[in-house]
Scaffold this active site. Structure first.
Site, mmCIF file in Angstrom:
data_model
loop_
_atom_site.group_PDB
_atom_site.id
_atom_site.type_symbol
_atom_site.label_atom_id
_atom_site.label_comp_id
_atom_site.label_asym_id
_atom_site.label_seq_id
_atom_site.Cartn_x
_atom_site.Cartn_y
_atom_site.Cartn_z
ATOM 1 N N GLY A 20 -83.894 19.000 -46.373
ATOM 2 C CA GLY A 20 -85.152 18.306 -46.620
ATOM 3 C C GLY A 20 -85.214 17.635 -47.966
ATOM 4 N N GLY A 22 -88.083 17.119 -50.912
ATOM 5 C CA GLY A 22 -89.411 17.436 -51.418
ATOM 6 C C GLY A 22 -89.957 16.304 -52.267
ATOM 7 N N GLY A 25 -87.578 16.781 -55.397
ATOM 8 C CA GLY A 25 -86.274 17.404 -55.314
ATOM 9 C C GLY A 25 -85.687 17.425 -53.926
ATOM 10 N N VAL A 30 -79.372 27.863 -47.968
ATOM 11 C CA VAL A 30 -78.359 28.627 -48.695
ATOM 12 C C VAL A 30 -78.397 30.098 -48.298
ATOM 13 C CG1 VAL A 30 -78.476 27.063 -50.685
ATOM 14 C CG2 VAL A 30 -79.912 29.126 -50.645
ATOM 15 N N LYS A 48 -84.575 24.567 -53.552
ATOM 16 C CA LYS A 48 -84.988 23.237 -53.982
ATOM 17 C C LYS A 48 -84.424 22.954 -55.365
ATOM 18 C CE LYS A 48 -89.195 20.510 -54.838
ATOM 19 N NZ LYS A 48 -90.673 20.506 -54.727
ATOM 20 N N ASP A 143 -101.483 17.484 -51.731
ATOM 21 C CA ASP A 143 -100.512 16.758 -50.901
ATOM 22 C C ASP A 143 -100.343 17.433 -49.537
ATOM 23 O OD1 ASP A 143 -98.870 14.607 -50.419
ATOM 24 O OD2 ASP A 143 -97.106 15.454 -51.404
#
Length: 422
Positions: A20, A22, A25, A30, A48, A143
């Protein structure tokens, strides 16, 4: 933007799959070295990475630090969980729980059909619950959007990406005027650079709810600039394509009220959703060419007796009115619901289960107790999908019984009247 670090290693974490992007970032899937859960399975995390540019280092570091501070303080089942943080070179790394089913944005757009009303309500409840928690913790997300809502096993939703969030001032939480977030989801007050507070998140939630219902942006103009103009001038999207009950449509509209004070808060939204469970079934045209009425089901919390508009219509049938047409409509509706139930159950004994349910409903067994009898036969992951169909079937069975009573009452009344005339 951050690139993959050498040797696929991020501190004590290993991985090379990008999952993805962000706000500030890149996010990777992992694992931690030599770590597994109690069953021996490998545990995955979302990591991230924010690479701090030289000319913007102080600003980006402030935003990353803010996100880290917020993640450390929030613990809620509908908010992504913080795990770890560290720096590596010019990169800041935030480790969070891994949500295996991606974003709500991707989930919606991969579907071939719109969300059922029950799934829509379930999803909206979860987001509202997480947002209520954040607002109680004085966190302004700024957001909220489908790309920042993650899904994990069992359709559990998690609010994520706190890169532009901030903790509001306790004394005066409604004085923010800096434009932050994603334009298509921004409230009119934010776009007009007016003071805003928690109700700006509610506007974004309204945009998200509309998107869940219609599978496209609420403000879906070809150009972002046109979408912003629509928001500023409060030109709301078309709601005619939303096939949910009027209550749900009104709730979405209330979140998109141009006056922030008139929008409900997250707690009120959640309370409305918890106290109202409604499903609209649009049935096919009947064999005789008459359009059947949709079945509406409304349940009150802790009330096992479900009232239906169609059942109420049956009870209102006068003993001197024809009852054949309502009965045909009800029988056809019952047949369609049974077909849907059998297909959703997806098991060899589906027909037997439906027949058993009808028997229990005729005997007056409540919906809750009826479903409890089949807990071992109905998979838990489809129970919420099956529940409203069972309730609708219960309603048609009750309505048919009511029509039979009306018929018997009419015949008895006519017989009695004839006896008196003779």
């Amino acid at each position: 933007m951050a690139a993959l670090l050498p040797h696929n290693r991020f501190g004590p974490y290993i991985g090379d799959e990008k999952i993805g992007q962000g706000t500030f970032g890149v996010v990777y899937k992992v694992t931690k070295e030599q770590q597994s859960n109690d069953t021996g399975q490998v545990v995955f995390y979302a990591l991230k990475i924010v690479e701090l540019a030289v000319d913007q280092e102080s600003r980006e570091r402030e935003l990353v630090s803010r996100e880290e501070d917020i993640l450390k303080t929030v613990k809620h089942h509908n908010v992504v969980r913080f795990v770890d943080s560290f720096t590596q070179g010019k990169c800041v790394c935030l480790v969070m729980e891994y949500c295996s089913d991606g974003t709500l944005y991707t989930f919606i757009r991969k579907r071939e059909s719109k969300l059922s009303e029950d799934m829509f309500v379930n999803f909206l409840k979860q987001i509202a619950d997480g947002l209520k928690y954040l607002h109680r913790k004085k966190v302004l997300h700024r957001d909220i959007k489908t790309k920042n809502i993650l899904l994990t096993t069992g359709y559990i939703l998690k609010i994520s990406d706190f890169g532009v969030s901030r903790i509001t001032d306790l004394v005066n939480p409604s004085v923010h005027s800096i434009r932050m977030g994603t334009p298509r989801y921004m409230s009119p007050e934010v776009l007009k650079k007016q003071p805003y507070g928690q109700k700006t998140d509610i506007w974004s939630l309204g945009c998200t709810a509309y998107e869940m219902a219609e599978m496209h942006y609420a403000f879906d103009a070809n150009r972002e600039k046109e979408a912003i103009t629509c928001i500023k001038n409060h030109r709301l999207p078309n709601f005619d394509g939303i096939m949910y009950c009027s209550y749900m449509k009104d709730l979405i509209k209330s979140m998109l009220n141009k006056d922030p004070e008139e929008r409900p808060n997250a707690k009120q939204i959640l309370k409305s959703l918890l106290g109202h469970e409604c499903t609209t079934w649009s049935l096919p045209t009947s064999p005789i060419g008459a359009e059947l009425p949709a079945i509406h089901k409304t349940s009150q919390v802790n009330d096992d007796t479900t009232q239906y508009q169609i059942l109420q219509a049956a009870k209102r049938e006068s003993t001197i009115k024809p009852y054949k047409q309502p009965r045909k409509s009800l029988e056809f509706a019952s047949t369609e619901i049974q077909k849907l139930l059998v297909s959703k159950l997806d098991c060899a004994k589906g027909c037997d289960i439906v027949c058993g349910m009808k028997k229990y409903f005729r005997e007056g067994v409540t919906l809750r107790d009826t479903l409890a009898k089949y807990q071992g036969s109905i998979r838990g992951d489809i129970l919420e999908t099956v529940r409203p169909l069972c309730a609708a079937l219960q309603g048609t069975e009750q309505a048919l019984d009511a029509l039979n009573e009306a018929k018997n009452s009419a015949e008895a009344s006519l017989s009695s009247s004839t006896d008196r005339i003779d």
